[in-house]
Design a protein around this motif. Structure first.
Motif, PDB file in Angstrom:
ATOM      1  N   ALA A  19      28.633  33.630  -3.207  1.00  0.00           N
ATOM      2  CA  ALA A  19      27.667  33.442  -4.374  1.00  0.00           C
ATOM      3  C   ALA A  19      28.122  32.136  -5.432  1.00  0.00           C
ATOM      4  CB  ALA A  19      27.501  34.651  -5.429  1.00  0.00           C
ATOM      5  N   GLY A  20      29.366  32.010  -5.599  1.00  0.00           N
ATOM      6  CA  GLY A  20      29.762  30.965  -6.437  1.00  0.00           C
ATOM      7  C   GLY A  20      30.348  31.571  -7.396  1.00  0.00           C
ATOM      8  N   GLU A  21      30.402  32.975  -7.773  1.00  0.00           N
ATOM      9  CA  GLU A  21      30.720  33.364  -8.934  1.00  0.00           C
ATOM     10  C   GLU A  21      32.432  33.675  -9.231  1.00  0.00           C
ATOM     11  OE1 GLU A  21      26.686  36.481  -8.534  1.00  0.00           O
ATOM     12  OE2 GLU A  21      29.007  37.316  -8.133  1.00  0.00           O
ATOM     13  N   LEU A  22      33.058  33.319  -8.055  1.00  0.00           N
ATOM     14  CA  LEU A  22      34.360  33.693  -8.074  1.00  0.00           C
ATOM     15  C   LEU A  22      35.113  32.293  -7.311  1.00  0.00           C
ATOM     16  CD1 LEU A  22      36.468  35.486  -9.398  1.00  0.00           C
ATOM     17  CD2 LEU A  22      36.367  36.561  -7.108  1.00  0.00           C
ATOM     18  N   ARG A  23      36.084  31.406  -7.680  1.00  0.00           N
ATOM     19  CA  ARG A  23      36.705  30.701  -6.702  1.00  0.00           C
ATOM     20  C   ARG A  23      37.642  31.518  -5.591  1.00  0.00           C
ATOM     21  NH1 ARG A  23      39.073  29.135 -11.519  1.00  0.00           N
ATOM     22  NH2 ARG A  23      41.065  29.630 -10.515  1.00  0.00           N
ATOM     23  N   PRO A  24      37.633  30.782  -4.357  1.00  0.00           N
ATOM     24  CA  PRO A  24      38.366  31.560  -3.505  1.00  0.00           C
ATOM     25  C   PRO A  24      39.884  31.803  -3.992  1.00  0.00           C
ATOM     26  CG  PRO A  24      37.419  29.647  -2.289  1.00  0.00           C
ATOM     27  CD  PRO A  24      37.111  29.637  -3.874  1.00  0.00           C
ATOM     28  N   ASP A  25      40.456  31.023  -4.822  1.00  0.00           N
ATOM     29  CA  ASP A  25      41.928  31.070  -5.183  1.00  0.00           C
ATOM     30  C   ASP A  25      42.024  32.122  -6.421  1.00  0.00           C
ATOM     31  OD1 ASP A  25      40.848  29.428  -7.367  1.00  0.00           O
ATOM     32  OD2 ASP A  25      42.274  27.945  -7.007  1.00  0.00           O
ATOM     33  N   ALA A  26      40.903  32.606  -6.740  1.00  0.00           N
ATOM     34  CA  ALA A  26      40.811  33.638  -7.959  1.00  0.00           C
ATOM     35  C   ALA A  26      41.103  35.145  -7.379  1.00  0.00           C
ATOM     36  CB  ALA A  26      39.933  33.301  -8.998  1.00  0.00           C
ATOM     37  N   THR A  27      41.282  35.200  -6.127  1.00  0.00           N
ATOM     38  CA  THR A  27      41.251  36.592  -5.563  1.00  0.00           C
ATOM     39  C   THR A  27      42.429  37.233  -5.184  1.00  0.00           C
ATOM     40  OG1 THR A  27      41.213  35.360  -3.307  1.00  0.00           O
ATOM     41  CG2 THR A  27      38.950  36.186  -4.273  1.00  0.00           C
ATOM     42  N   ALA A  28      43.441  36.800  -5.737  1.00  0.00           N
ATOM     43  CA  ALA A  28      44.931  37.124  -5.551  1.00  0.00           C
ATOM     44  C   ALA A  28      45.036  38.539  -5.960  1.00  0.00           C
ATOM     45  CB  ALA A  28      45.934  36.245  -6.101  1.00  0.00           C
ATOM     46  N   LEU A  29      45.771  39.493  -5.190  1.00  0.00           N
ATOM     47  CA  LEU A  29      45.940  40.755  -5.602  1.00  0.00           C
ATOM     48  C   LEU A  29      46.966  40.940  -6.526  1.00  0.00           C
ATOM     49  CD1 LEU A  29      46.056  42.177  -1.713  1.00  0.00           C
ATOM     50  CD2 LEU A  29      44.441  43.005  -3.623  1.00  0.00           C
TER      51      LEU A  29
ATOM     52  N   ASP B 163      38.108  30.554   5.309  1.00  0.00           N
ATOM     53  CA  ASP B 163      36.746  30.791   5.568  1.00  0.00           C
ATOM     54  C   ASP B 163      35.534  30.676   4.604  1.00  0.00           C
ATOM     55  OD1 ASP B 163      37.750  31.009   8.371  1.00  0.00           O
ATOM     56  OD2 ASP B 163      37.746  33.348   8.443  1.00  0.00           O
ATOM     57  N   ALA B 164      35.942  31.466   3.660  1.00  0.00           N
ATOM     58  CA  ALA B 164      34.837  31.603   2.604  1.00  0.00           C
ATOM     59  C   ALA B 164      34.706  30.330   1.887  1.00  0.00           C
ATOM     60  CB  ALA B 164      35.441  32.784   1.653  1.00  0.00           C
ATOM     61  N   ALA B 165      35.734  29.686   1.519  1.00  0.00           N
ATOM     62  CA  ALA B 165      35.777  28.382   0.932  1.00  0.00           C
ATOM     63  C   ALA B 165      34.903  27.482   1.651  1.00  0.00           C
ATOM     64  CB  ALA B 165      37.237  27.673   0.772  1.00  0.00           C
ATOM     65  N   ALA B 166      35.240  27.203   3.020  1.00  0.00           N
ATOM     66  CA  ALA B 166      34.453  26.451   3.949  1.00  0.00           C
ATOM     67  C   ALA B 166      32.876  26.818   3.868  1.00  0.00           C
ATOM     68  CB  ALA B 166      34.861  26.314   5.258  1.00  0.00           C
ATOM     69  N   LEU B 167      32.575  28.154   3.998  1.00  0.00           N
ATOM     70  CA  LEU B 167      31.290  28.496   4.115  1.00  0.00           C
ATOM     71  C   LEU B 167      30.425  28.299   2.678  1.00  0.00           C
ATOM     72  CD1 LEU B 167      28.835  30.067   5.561  1.00  0.00           C
ATOM     73  CD2 LEU B 167      30.002  32.076   5.288  1.00  0.00           C
ATOM     74  N   ARG B 168      31.272  28.531   1.660  1.00  0.00           N
ATOM     75  CA  ARG B 168      30.496  28.487   0.276  1.00  0.00           C
ATOM     76  C   ARG B 168      30.196  26.981   0.048  1.00  0.00           C
ATOM     77  NH1 ARG B 168      27.282  29.136  -3.456  1.00  0.00           N
ATOM     78  NH2 ARG B 168      27.781  27.691  -5.389  1.00  0.00           N
ATOM     79  N   ALA B 169      31.023  26.177   0.549  1.00  0.00           N
ATOM     80  CA  ALA B 169      30.733  24.515   0.361  1.00  0.00           C
ATOM     81  C   ALA B 169      29.602  24.241   1.410  1.00  0.00           C
ATOM     82  CB  ALA B 169      31.969  23.788   0.980  1.00  0.00           C
ATOM     83  N   ALA B 170      29.219  24.942   2.533  1.00  0.00           N
ATOM     84  CA  ALA B 170      28.036  24.760   3.243  1.00  0.00           C
ATOM     85  C   ALA B 170      26.999  25.262   2.695  1.00  0.00           C
ATOM     86  CB  ALA B 170      28.506  25.295   4.597  1.00  0.00           C
ATOM     87  N   LEU B 171      26.843  26.450   2.063  1.00  0.00           N
ATOM     88  CA  LEU B 171      25.830  26.836   1.301  1.00  0.00           C
ATOM     89  C   LEU B 171      25.316  26.212   0.245  1.00  0.00           C
ATOM     90  CD1 LEU B 171      26.491  30.821   1.588  1.00  0.00           C
ATOM     91  CD2 LEU B 171      25.362  29.398   3.343  1.00  0.00           C
TER      92      LEU B 171
END
Length: 430
Positions: A54-64, A135-143
């Motif tokens: 949804a673009g609400e969170l950057r992929p690199d902001a998902t660290a555990l 995967d999520a970063a690539a798909l987010r860019a495509a959307l």
């Protein structure tokens, strides 16, 4: 435990991280190495199909978060490629080898990709899967580029969540699945039919009973349509393949363990089993990759792609790794999952597939706000809530206790008017 070999954890995701932390909390102070095939520190996967798309969170902001000071060696971006059990040696893709005294396998699963053969040739560009951060970063860019129509192949949890996100972004979406309803394999078509009405309200073009046969490319090599087995076609310039996952066990092919794409078979103590069905010395497994006996379904092995199971099983495996051979405790866990889609919070406990009866105990399917309970041979085995989770903990207790179906009668907000057959699809052929 050998002072120089120590413990190696293969898989640097949720189960691997929490297993390593449990080892330290359990008093293990020796050498500890975590091996990961991705170059990133462990990250959380559930936000990928929701907030990241949804673009609400950057992929690199998902660290555990790291809950314990691990004092560990990290070997990231180096997948395991082989295991020599006799020498207690793990081989990595860069040619190096890691000795171990004990091994925790937590390699998880991979998205099931679209099959490519000599007949089909290479896939066009614009076809995505959704499992990893990349995967999520690539798909987010495509959307974000605004495709004319997104085609999602597979109406499981990931497919439905992706469809929900795409509609929130204002994109045209077609969702194709061979079953009559979404989520048919985990909820059955009787309850899955509720999602059909959600799709209709959201403006998703749902195509039940649809088998995608192949993809066609335009002159630039980008996907432009999907051909169906029925002979028709769907125009699309962005495809999400959501066909489930395969367990990451290919690197164990020559290790002499009971492993295939369905998982690494373990005993009740989370110990990996060898080809003869005996515990392999010093090797344990946890998380999505571990296929274990399920005490709620006697005689059945199952591997769960659930967040809570990854945490709990990793902690249990770590406990047993530090315990004596005569103190190996059985792992018991009630499967649970949740999903947020089309403005509805879906939660489930137990395993519904295999049920012969389902009853709506609170609310109604028509309102899309209800709690349904599944039974098999007179016993309660699962419960699913659609924005109606108040009673879910009570049902979880009764599922674990193996009480009769239905387990709770006479509740003040109860209205049992909806009994029927769950209508699960036939199991996939191997």
């Amino acid at each position: 435990m050998s002072a120089d070999r120590g413990v190696v954890v293969v898989g640097a995701s949720l189960a691997g991280l929490r297993g390593a932390e449990a080892l330290r909390r359990g008093g293990y102070a020796g050498p500890l190495t975590l091996v990961g095939d991705e170059p990133y520190q462990p990250y959380d996967r559930p936000p990928l199909s929701k907030h990241v798309l949804a673009g609400e969170l950057r992929p690199d902001a998902t660290a555990l978060p790291h809950l314990v000071d691990l004092d560990a060696t990290w070997r990231l971006g180096q997948p395991a490629v082989g295991l020599d059990r006799a020498a207690r040696m793990l081989r990595l893709a860069d040619g190096s080898a890691l000795p171990y005294e004990k091994l925790l396998i937590a390699t998880g699963a991979r998205a099931r990709s679209w099959p490519v053969t000599e007949k089909t040739g290479p896939l066009p560009s614009g076809i995505h899967t959704l499992r990893s951060r990349d995967d999520a970063a690539a798909l987010r860019a495509a959307l974000a580029a605004g495709p004319k129509r997104v085609l999602i192949v597979g109406a499981g949890l990931i497919g439905c969540e992706a469809a929900s996100c795409c509609r929130d972004l204002g994109l045209a979406v077609t969702l194709a699945d061979p079953n009559p309803t979404p989520l048919a394999r985990i909820l059955g078509s009787r309850i899955g039919g509720v999602i059909v009405s959600c799709l209709d309200t959201a403006g998703v073009d749902f195509r039940p009973g649809t088998h995608v046969d192949a993809f066609e490319a335009d002159a630039a090599g980008r996907v432009c349509r999907a051909r169906l087995k029925q002979g028709a076609a769907i125009e699309t310039d962005c495809v999400i393949v959501a066909l489930g996952a395969t367990r990451d066990t290919g690197w164990l092919a020559e290790a002499g363990l009971m492993a295939d794409e369905g998982g690494l078979t373990c005993d009740v103590a989370c110990r990996a089993l060898d080809a003869d069905g005996q515990p392999a010395p010093g090797i344990y497994a946890a998380g999505d990759v571990a296929r274990t006996p399920n005490p709620l379904h006697v005689g059945r092995l199952a591997a769960f792609e659930h967040w809570g199971n990854a945490v709990a099983q990793a902690g249990h495996a770590a406990r047993n790794m530090l315990a004596a051979e005569d103190d190996q405790q059985e792992y018991r866990h009630l499967p649970a999952f949740w999903s947020s889609q089309f403005g509805i919070n879906i939660k489930g406990v137990g395993l519904a597939d295999g049920a012969d009866t389902v009853a709506v105990m609170q609310g109604s399917r028509a309102s899309r706000r209800f709690l349904a309970v599944y039974g098999r041979e007179g016993r309660t085995i699962a419960a699913i809530s659609f924005d109606q989770a108040r009673w879910l903990p009570a049902y979880a207790e009764r599922i674990e206790a193996g009480v009769a179906f239905p387990p709770i009668l006479g509740a003040t907000d109860q209205s049992i008017k909806d009994f029927g057959v769950p209508d699960f699809p036939q199991p996939r052929s191997r």
